[in-house]
Design a protein around this motif. Structure first.
Motif, PDB file in Angstrom:
ATOM      1  N   VAL A  79      12.065 -34.950  23.282  1.00 11.27           N
ATOM      2  CA  VAL A  79      12.765 -36.214  23.484  1.00 11.27           C
ATOM      3  C   VAL A  79      14.281 -36.040  23.394  1.00 11.27           C
ATOM      4  O   VAL A  79      15.002 -37.033  23.399  1.00 11.27           O
ATOM      5  N   ARG A 133      18.653 -31.201  20.376  1.00 13.49           N
ATOM      6  CA  ARG A 133      19.162 -29.887  20.749  1.00 13.49           C
ATOM      7  C   ARG A 133      18.784 -28.902  19.648  1.00 13.49           C
ATOM      8  O   ARG A 133      18.474 -29.313  18.527  1.00 13.49           O
ATOM      9  N   PRO A 134      18.835 -27.590  19.938  1.00 12.30           N
ATOM     10  CA  PRO A 134      18.507 -26.612  18.896  1.00 12.30           C
ATOM     11  C   PRO A 134      19.314 -26.858  17.619  1.00 12.30           C
ATOM     12  O   PRO A 134      18.789 -26.730  16.511  1.00 12.30           O
ATOM     13  N   PRO A 180      20.237 -24.207  26.685  1.00  9.00           N
ATOM     14  CA  PRO A 180      19.245 -25.019  25.965  1.00  9.00           C
ATOM     15  C   PRO A 180      19.762 -26.381  25.491  1.00  9.00           C
ATOM     16  O   PRO A 180      19.040 -27.385  25.626  1.00  9.00           O
ATOM     17  N   PRO A 181      20.984 -26.488  24.933  1.00  5.44           N
ATOM     18  CA  PRO A 181      21.420 -27.831  24.507  1.00  5.44           C
ATOM     19  C   PRO A 181      21.565 -28.797  25.686  1.00  5.44           C
ATOM     20  O   PRO A 181      21.252 -29.982  25.557  1.00  5.44           O
ATOM     21  N   ALA A 209      18.261 -30.033  26.640  1.00  2.00           N
ATOM     22  CA  ALA A 209      17.803 -31.082  25.725  1.00  2.00           C
ATOM     23  C   ALA A 209      18.391 -32.429  26.131  1.00  2.00           C
ATOM     24  O   ALA A 209      17.685 -33.443  26.168  1.00  2.00           O
ATOM     25  N   THR A 210      19.668 -32.422  26.453  1.00  2.00           N
ATOM     26  CA  THR A 210      20.317 -33.664  26.867  1.00  2.00           C
ATOM     27  C   THR A 210      19.715 -34.170  28.173  1.00  2.00           C
ATOM     28  O   THR A 210      19.494 -35.374  28.346  1.00  2.00           O
ATOM     29  N   ARG A 266      16.675 -33.685  29.248  1.00  2.00           N
ATOM     30  CA  ARG A 266      15.364 -34.292  28.943  1.00  2.00           C
ATOM     31  C   ARG A 266      15.550 -35.683  28.364  1.00  2.00           C
ATOM     32  O   ARG A 266      14.857 -36.633  28.732  1.00  2.00           O
ATOM     33  N   ASN A 267      16.489 -35.781  27.477  1.00  2.00           N
ATOM     34  CA  ASN A 267      16.734 -37.058  26.812  1.00  2.00           C
ATOM     35  C   ASN A 267      17.118 -38.138  27.807  1.00  2.00           C
ATOM     36  O   ASN A 267      16.713 -39.286  27.680  1.00  2.00           O
TER      37      ASN A 267
END
Lengths: 394, 318
Positions: free
Chosen positions: A308, A311-312, B94-95, B98-99, B101-102
């Motif tokens: 959701v 971040r790592p 990766p960060p 993540a954003t 996906r968010n």
């Protein structure tokens, strides 16, 4: 916002596993408590010794034959009362010079006896060293000049020999020779395990006659001011060296004694703290271990959070906070335990203990650092988890 | 972190200018297992448009899950190009993933994946935490979303106080609270009984129709799959069929979609093969050609690796 969430989650995780969290903290608690307690004992001992050395009197200069160093054998003193007169001339004020010639002797009064230290002294002793009397009077110049056989008893000697009557005016036999008690010291208590009230003062002339000697063990000088104390010491040593070219003399101040004692006790305190620190380290390993378990247990949660949008770093911070919370809560508890134990020890045992703010700050800081150091690896592992793998974990 | 800009691939543009929500071109995914390479996906090309309703079917091990993970930005391809919300995932750290996906994706899992000991409203608000939304706004938005899935009265209940169907509704609310472009549902009814499952499916369809979020659903259930407007069938790591059901009203004519109406073979210079042409080579490219009667947004999706005998509804016409 994310940090607030990390706090909330970390606290929640600790609450969800209360027993495990408490047991993990126990390692840190014991470590921090022992550091605080042992540092308190070390500091308390140091403070007490310093108090006692300072309690001897201010601006004191002790002149003894030989060199004052750890491991040096005592030297037989070549000093006599003539040397004392010479030193008095250097000082310029007879009231500031005290001497001692001391030996162990049995004191006897009626059926009672006590092995004690008999000190031959001048009438100046109470002024040079800070001593006060509980009863009677101290020696006078006439007592010294006429070698009068009068004695001032230390508190424990007086109580040993005269448990149920007034010692004043009574006779005591010192090494078989009778002396009349004219005074009793106010109690001083113990110093480094030595009973400071276990002594008898007699005129130095009487003591010399008692032991058939001319010697004086040491000279103490109360310097007029702190600034010129070293210079005065050098002049006294120079004068004594002139009179006794074969012997070395030392003049030491309270500050030098305190410095030596402080160094020894400081090292001792450091060693104790380091040993306690090892248990703190072991506690940290426990935290690391539990954090790895926690990461594994919550792999699915980590996967979901990543899915959701965590971040790592968000995940890493969350677990790092959890570790730091474990160690700091443990640290605070340990501090409370350590302080409480130290206060109890100080109150209920002869071991002195003093709490210092720096030892508390250090203990807390170290426990937080332990949390960070031992939390980093589990936190990184959590942060790097592959969300696909994490979500699939059952 | 500030509120991110709304993804530029939102379906609120004129139909002719629509940007695909997800675009996969010849995507492959190879795993290394004990030194052995396993090809889970072997060249998949497809496009998900905003508002699509897609069922992803196929036997176990066909690569559905791998494809879902890729489409959701949970994983990245080892070959090919994957663009989610206008961003090439191979270019993202990766960060940033993540954003992405968010902002773009909502997930609904078979096992719900709700946080235990956490209230429904907090579970729903979780994605907003990572978006930096204030606590008050999080609660407001999460509560509103729970209302939309019919759980407005159970905001502070915990997962263990709710039925499976309710839990999955919470999960759906969580997936949609960020207003994503695509909702990826992995067997969303797999852990539910048929009545509850049917109700949940209706909810998903309703949300799909109302909000325009593309719904991509992995399912084993043929009935469920049949309700989707488009059906992508996978086998052995390739898409063997990609069809649009006639029930889906064409949102735009194929002529209006020049970016998507070309067969994939043109895109990557592969020799085009007719759908009906028999071929022993599973990778042989094919797709809905220009002027294909299928129409609809589903027709805009190209799929390579189609095996003729697996095409269940050639041309998407019943």
């Amino acid at each position: 916002m994310r940090v607030a969430e990390a706090w909330r989650v970390a606290l929640d995780a600790l609450r969800a596993n209360r027993l495990r969290s408490a047991l993990t903290m126990l390692g840190v608690i014991i470590g921090v408590a022992s550091v605080v307690l042992l540092v308190a004992i070390g500091t308390g001992t140091k403070q007490k010794v310093e108090q006692q050395v300072e309690g001897l009197g201010s601006n004191l200069l002790l002149v003894v034959p030989g060199r004052i160093e750890v491991g040096n054998a005592p030297v037989v003193s070549p000093l006599t009362l003539k040397d004392v007169d010479a030193v008095t001339r250097v000082v310029g004020d007879p009231d500031r010079v005290a001497v001692t010639v001391a030996s162990g002797a049995t004191a006897r009064a009626g059926a009672r006896s006590d092995f004690t230290t008999v000190q031959g002294v001048l009438e100046t002793t109470p002024a040079v060293f800070t001593r006060s009397l509980a009863r009677g009077r101290y020696l006078t110049g006439t007592d010294v000049d006429t070698s009068r056989r009068v004695a001032v008893l230390g508190d424990s000697v007086a109580r040993a020999l005269f448990p149920d009557r007034d010692p004043l005016g009574q006779q005591v036999a010192l090494a078989g020779v009778r002396f009349r008690v004219i005074g009793v010291f106010a109690p001083l208590g113990q110093s480094l395990g030595v009973d400071r009230d276990d002594e008898v003062h007699v005129p130095v002339t009487a003591a010399q006659r008692l032991w058939g000697t001319q010697r004086v063990d040491g000279i103490a000088v109360k310097a007029p001011d702190r600034e010129r104390i070293d210079e005065l010491g050098e002049r006294i040593v120079a004068e004594l060296n002139r009179r006794h070219p074969d012997t070395e003399f030392s003049a030491v101040t309270q500050q030098q004694i305190l410095g030596v004692l402080g160094d020894i006790l400081g090292v001792l305190t450091g060693v104790l703290a380091a040993i306690a620190g090892i248990s703190l380290l072991v506690g940290g390993v426990g935290v690391s271990n539990i954090m790895l378990v926690s990461v594994r247990e919550r792999t699915r949660e980590i996967g979901l959070r990543k899915a959701v949008g965590a971040r790592p770093r968000d995940i890493g911070v969350q677990f790092l906070l959890e570790a730091v919370l474990l160690t700091t809560i443990g640290g605070l508890t340990g501090m409370a335990l350590g302080v409480g134990t130290a206060l109890l020890v100080d109150a209920l045992s002869p071991i002195p203990a003093a709490i210092t703010w720096w030892s508390l700050a250090l203990a807390f800081g170290v426990s937080a650092v332990v949390g960070i150091v031992f939390g980093v690896v589990p936190a990184q592992r959590a942060g790097r988890l592959d969300p696909v793998v994490a979500l699939r974990t059952e | 972190m500030t509120e991110p800009a709304v993804a530029d691939s939102r379906g609120d543009r004129p139909a002719g200018e629509r940007v695909p929500a997800i675009e996969a071109v010849d995507v492959s995914r190879t795993y290394q297992l004990d030194g052995v390479s396993v090809e889970a996906l072997r060249g998949v090309s497809l496009t998900v448009q905003p508002g699509d309703y897609v069922a992803l079917v196929g036997p176990s091990g066909s690569g559905k899950s791998t494809l879902m993970h890729l489409l959701g930005g949970l994983d990245r391809p080892t070959g090919g190009r994957l663009v989610i919300g206008g961003r090439d995932v191979n270019a993202l750290a990766p960060p940033e993933m993540a954003t992405l996906r968010n902002e773009t994706i909502g997930f609904v899992f078979q096992a719900f994946h709700l946080l235990p000991r956490t209230s429904a409203v907090e579970n729903v608000a979780l994605p907003l935490v990572y978006r930096g939304v204030s606590a008050r706004q999080r609660r407001e938005r999460a509560a509103a979303m729970l209302g939309r899935v019919g759980l407005g009265h159970r905001l502070d209940h915990r997962p263990n106080q709710m039925s499976g169907g309710e839990q999955q509704r919470v999960a759906i609310a969580r997936a949609l609270v960020t207003e994503p472009t695509v909702l990826l549902a992995d067997e969303p009814t797999g852990n539910l009984d048929s009545v509850t499952g049917a109700a949940l499916l209706e909810l998903l369809e309703q949300l799909n129709a109302e909000s325009g979020v593309a719904l991509v659903m992995v399912t084993h259930d043929q009935e469920v799959a049949a309700r989707a407007h488009r059906r992508i069938t996978m086998r052995d790591g390739v898409v063997v069929a990609d069809s649009a059901a006639s029930a889906h009203p064409p949102s735009a004519g194929t002529a209006d979609l020049p970016a998507h109406d070309r067969p994939p073979s043109v895109d990557h210079g592969r020799p085009a093969t007719l759908v009906s042409a028999p071929s022993a080579e599973p990778r042989s490219a094919s797709g809905s050609g220009p002027g294909h009667p299928s129409g609809g947004s589903g027709g805009a999706a190209g799929a390579t690796g189609r095996l003729p005998h697996d095409v269940e509804r050639p041309g998407g016409t019943p």
